[in-house]
Scaffold this motif. Structure first.
Motif, PDB file in Angstrom:
ATOM      1  N   LYS A 166       0.809  -1.216   0.000  1.00  0.00           N
ATOM      2  CA  LYS A 166       0.000   0.000   0.000  1.00  0.00           C
ATOM      3  C   LYS A 166       0.846   1.271   0.000  1.00  0.00           C
ATOM      4  CE  LYS A 166      -4.413   1.306   1.906  1.00  0.00           C
ATOM      5  NZ  LYS A 166      -5.448   0.977   2.877  1.00  0.00           N
ATOM      6  N   TYR A 167       2.015   1.230   0.711  1.00  0.00           N
ATOM      7  CA  TYR A 167       2.827   2.457   0.736  1.00  0.00           C
ATOM      8  C   TYR A 167       4.336   2.207   0.882  1.00  0.00           C
ATOM      9  CZ  TYR A 167       1.930   1.436   5.623  1.00  0.00           C
ATOM     10  OH  TYR A 167       1.792   0.789   6.823  1.00  0.00           O
ATOM     11  N   LEU A 168       4.758   0.965   1.242  1.00  0.00           N
ATOM     12  CA  LEU A 168       6.186   0.720   1.463  1.00  0.00           C
ATOM     13  C   LEU A 168       6.871   0.157   0.216  1.00  0.00           C
ATOM     14  CD1 LEU A 168       6.206  -0.933   5.016  1.00  0.00           C
ATOM     15  CD2 LEU A 168       6.910   1.388   4.402  1.00  0.00           C
ATOM     16  N   PRO A 169       8.146   0.557  -0.011  1.00  0.00           N
ATOM     17  CA  PRO A 169       8.877  -0.040  -1.125  1.00  0.00           C
ATOM     18  C   PRO A 169       9.130  -1.517  -0.874  1.00  0.00           C
ATOM     19  CG  PRO A 169      10.346   1.312   0.206  1.00  0.00           C
ATOM     20  CD  PRO A 169       8.958   1.515   0.736  1.00  0.00           C
ATOM     21  N   LEU A 170       9.226  -2.287  -1.944  1.00  0.00           N
ATOM     22  CA  LEU A 170       9.412  -3.726  -1.800  1.00  0.00           C
ATOM     23  C   LEU A 170      10.170  -4.258  -3.025  1.00  0.00           C
ATOM     24  CD1 LEU A 170       5.714  -5.099  -1.922  1.00  0.00           C
ATOM     25  CD2 LEU A 170       6.615  -3.184  -3.184  1.00  0.00           C
ATOM     26  N   GLY A 171      10.567  -5.504  -2.949  1.00  0.00           N
ATOM     27  CA  GLY A 171      11.347  -6.053  -4.059  1.00  0.00           C
ATOM     28  C   GLY A 171      11.055  -7.527  -4.244  1.00  0.00           C
ATOM     29  N   ILE A 172      11.179  -7.985  -5.492  1.00  0.00           N
ATOM     30  CA  ILE A 172      10.925  -9.398  -5.782  1.00  0.00           C
ATOM     31  C   ILE A 172      11.894  -9.873  -6.853  1.00  0.00           C
ATOM     32  CG2 ILE A 172       9.188  -9.009  -7.595  1.00  0.00           C
ATOM     33  CD1 ILE A 172       7.628 -11.377  -6.324  1.00  0.00           C
ATOM     34  N   ASP A 173      12.256 -11.150  -6.782  1.00  0.00           N
ATOM     35  CA  ASP A 173      13.085 -11.730  -7.835  1.00  0.00           C
ATOM     36  C   ASP A 173      12.758 -13.209  -7.969  1.00  0.00           C
ATOM     37  OD1 ASP A 173      15.130 -11.278  -9.821  1.00  0.00           O
ATOM     38  OD2 ASP A 173      16.402 -12.589  -8.639  1.00  0.00           O
ATOM     39  N   MET A 174      12.948 -13.726  -9.164  1.00  0.00           N
ATOM     40  CA  MET A 174      12.694 -15.136  -9.438  1.00  0.00           C
ATOM     41  C   MET A 174      13.844 -15.636 -10.297  1.00  0.00           C
ATOM     42  SD  MET A 174       8.962 -16.380 -10.599  1.00  0.00           S
ATOM     43  CE  MET A 174       8.435 -18.055 -10.338  1.00  0.00           C
ATOM     44  N   GLU A 175      14.520 -16.660  -9.826  1.00  0.00           N
ATOM     45  CA  GLU A 175      15.678 -17.194 -10.557  1.00  0.00           C
ATOM     46  C   GLU A 175      15.707 -18.705 -10.389  1.00  0.00           C
ATOM     47  OE1 GLU A 175      18.082 -15.327 -12.112  1.00  0.00           O
ATOM     48  OE2 GLU A 175      17.514 -13.339 -11.356  1.00  0.00           O
ATOM     49  N   ARG A 176      16.419 -19.379 -11.287  1.00  0.00           N
ATOM     50  CA  ARG A 176      16.648 -20.811 -11.117  1.00  0.00           C
ATOM     51  C   ARG A 176      18.127 -21.038 -10.828  1.00  0.00           C
ATOM     52  NH1 ARG A 176      15.252 -23.121 -17.047  1.00  0.00           N
ATOM     53  NH2 ARG A 176      16.315 -24.942 -16.273  1.00  0.00           N
ATOM     54  N   PRO A 177      18.425 -22.072 -10.033  1.00  0.00           N
ATOM     55  CA  PRO A 177      19.836 -22.333  -9.726  1.00  0.00           C
ATOM     56  C   PRO A 177      20.631 -22.566 -11.000  1.00  0.00           C
ATOM     57  CG  PRO A 177      18.401 -23.636  -8.314  1.00  0.00           C
ATOM     58  CD  PRO A 177      17.525 -23.010  -9.357  1.00  0.00           C
ATOM     59  N   SER A 178      21.809 -21.984 -11.069  1.00  0.00           N
ATOM     60  CA  SER A 178      22.649 -22.219 -12.245  1.00  0.00           C
ATOM     61  C   SER A 178      24.116 -22.126 -11.857  1.00  0.00           C
ATOM     62  CB  SER A 178      22.314 -21.239 -13.367  1.00  0.00           C
ATOM     63  OG  SER A 178      23.033 -20.056 -13.207  1.00  0.00           O
ATOM     64  N   GLU A 179      24.927 -22.831 -12.646  1.00  0.00           N
ATOM     65  CA  GLU A 179      26.368 -22.895 -12.372  1.00  0.00           C
ATOM     66  C   GLU A 179      27.019 -21.516 -12.388  1.00  0.00           C
ATOM     67  OE1 GLU A 179      28.421 -25.277 -11.553  1.00  0.00           O
ATOM     68  OE2 GLU A 179      27.034 -26.972 -11.634  1.00  0.00           O
ATOM     69  N   LYS A 180      26.457 -20.603 -13.176  1.00  0.00           N
ATOM     70  CA  LYS A 180      27.115 -19.295 -13.320  1.00  0.00           C
ATOM     71  C   LYS A 180      27.227 -18.559 -11.969  1.00  0.00           C
ATOM     72  CE  LYS A 180      23.564 -15.910 -14.200  1.00  0.00           C
ATOM     73  NZ  LYS A 180      22.215 -16.082 -14.475  1.00  0.00           N
ATOM     74  N   LEU A 181      26.305 -18.901 -11.057  1.00  0.00           N
ATOM     75  CA  LEU A 181      26.352 -18.235  -9.743  1.00  0.00           C
ATOM     76  C   LEU A 181      27.614 -18.627  -8.966  1.00  0.00           C
ATOM     77  CD1 LEU A 181      22.597 -18.432  -8.678  1.00  0.00           C
ATOM     78  CD2 LEU A 181      23.851 -16.433  -9.483  1.00  0.00           C
ATOM     79  N   GLN A 182      28.134 -19.854  -9.228  1.00  0.00           N
ATOM     80  CA  GLN A 182      29.388 -20.264  -8.574  1.00  0.00           C
ATOM     81  C   GLN A 182      30.507 -19.309  -8.970  1.00  0.00           C
ATOM     82  OE1 GLN A 182      29.683 -22.659  -6.449  1.00  0.00           O
ATOM     83  NE2 GLN A 182      28.771 -24.592  -7.093  1.00  0.00           N
ATOM     84  N   LYS A 183      30.509 -18.975 -10.266  1.00  0.00           N
ATOM     85  CA  LYS A 183      31.622 -18.187 -10.802  1.00  0.00           C
ATOM     86  C   LYS A 183      31.641 -16.761 -10.260  1.00  0.00           C
ATOM     87  CE  LYS A 183      32.202 -20.785 -15.073  1.00  0.00           C
ATOM     88  NZ  LYS A 183      31.000 -21.281 -15.718  1.00  0.00           N
ATOM     89  N   ILE A 184      30.443 -16.228  -9.976  1.00  0.00           N
ATOM     90  CA  ILE A 184      30.399 -14.827  -9.517  1.00  0.00           C
ATOM     91  C   ILE A 184      30.118 -14.719  -8.016  1.00  0.00           C
ATOM     92  CG2 ILE A 184      29.763 -13.883 -11.789  1.00  0.00           C
ATOM     93  CD1 ILE A 184      26.856 -13.662 -10.651  1.00  0.00           C
TER      94      ILE A 184
END
Ligand SMILES: CC(C)(COP(=O)(O)OP(=O)(O)OC[C@H]1O[C@@H](n2cnc3c(N)ncnc32)[C@H](O)[C@@H]1OP(=O)(O)O)[C@@H](O)C(=O)NCCC(=O)NCCS
Length: 210
Positions: A106-124
């Motif tokens: 109604k008035y507060l900032p918020l955030g959302i994300d949707m991702e699938r696990p992937s090998e690239k996350l290991q690298k970064i």
């Protein structure tokens, strides 16, 4: 409508998830011109990106109608953070090839994300995780995905640039089945903690700070 998941996180925050199953033309036909302006569409050339865009606008309109918010369009601020024209309601959105998810408060900032696990996350991992967070994740792809999505959601909540992911956005250690984890946004004069909601939808993690 292809809304497949809806929930209320609190008295004033709401989620809707759209599963993308319709064709490009079917989706476009669902959007009246006051929702989809030619100017908005002109900026998106890739057909798949247009599909995701259509679904994001339809999901926002769906929630707006449900919550009694007059939909007067969406604009973006100087950092790219979207807002509803003429309304105090805040929202955040995420899109993947298969789903679009939107949260509104109604008035507060918020955030959302949707991702699938992937090998690239290991690298970064070293770029977005603190030393303690890397130790907690211990190379587990599901945990890395939750850490990444939680930080992307915190980033969207904050909305501005110059955020150092492994320093300004911090997540407390968690176990893989935890549905609520704790996050912290610590930047400039801000030092705020948040509850972050985690759920699995098919192969994706849906993570919301709201
Ligand atoms: C903007 C960003 C968060 C988008 O995330 P993404 O996973 O690529 O895409 P998503 O589908 O989840 O989210 C896209 C939506 O984010 C929203 N968004 C874009 N900029 C935003 C901002 N500054 N604040 C809040 N929301 C924003 C938009 O609504 C966008 O959708 P739209 O263009 O259709 O309106 C991402 O591209 C980004 O810049 N992340 C930070 C980059 C960074 O510093 N990384 C360093 C890690 S080491």
């Amino acid at each position: 409508m292809a809304i497949v998941n809806e929930k209320q996180y609190s008295n004033e925050s709401f989620l809707a998830v759209w599963k993308i199953e319709e064709s490009h033309d079917e989706l476009q036909a669902l959007l009246p011109s006051e929702i989809l302006t030619d100017a908005e569409l002109a900026g998106i050339s890739h057909a798949q990106k247009q599909i995701e865009f259509f679904c994001s606008r339809l999901t926002i309109k769906y929630l707006a109608d449900k919550l009694g918010i007059e939909y007067l369009g969406i604009k973006k601020d100087q950092y790219g953070k979207p807002f509803l024209v003429g309304s105090d309601w805040q929202f955040s959105l995420t899109h993947t090839a298969e789903y679009v998810a939107v949260v509104m408060h109604k008035y507060l900032p918020l955030g959302i994300d949707m991702e699938r696990p992937s090998e690239k996350l290991q690298k970064i991992a070293h770029k977005f995780l603190s030393y303690a967070e890397r130790a907690d994740a211990a190379g587990d792809l599901d945990k890395l995905c939750i850490y990444w999505s939680a930080k992307e959601a915190l980033y969207k909540l904050y909305g501005k640039r110059k955020v150092i992911f492994n320093d300004n956005l911090l997540i407390a250690p968690f176990s893989i089945n935890q549905q609520v984890i704790n996050g912290r946004l610590k930047i400039n004069e801000i030092d705020q903690t948040y509850q972050i909601f985690v759920e699995k939808i098919d192969k994706y993690y849906l993570v919301a700070v709201c």
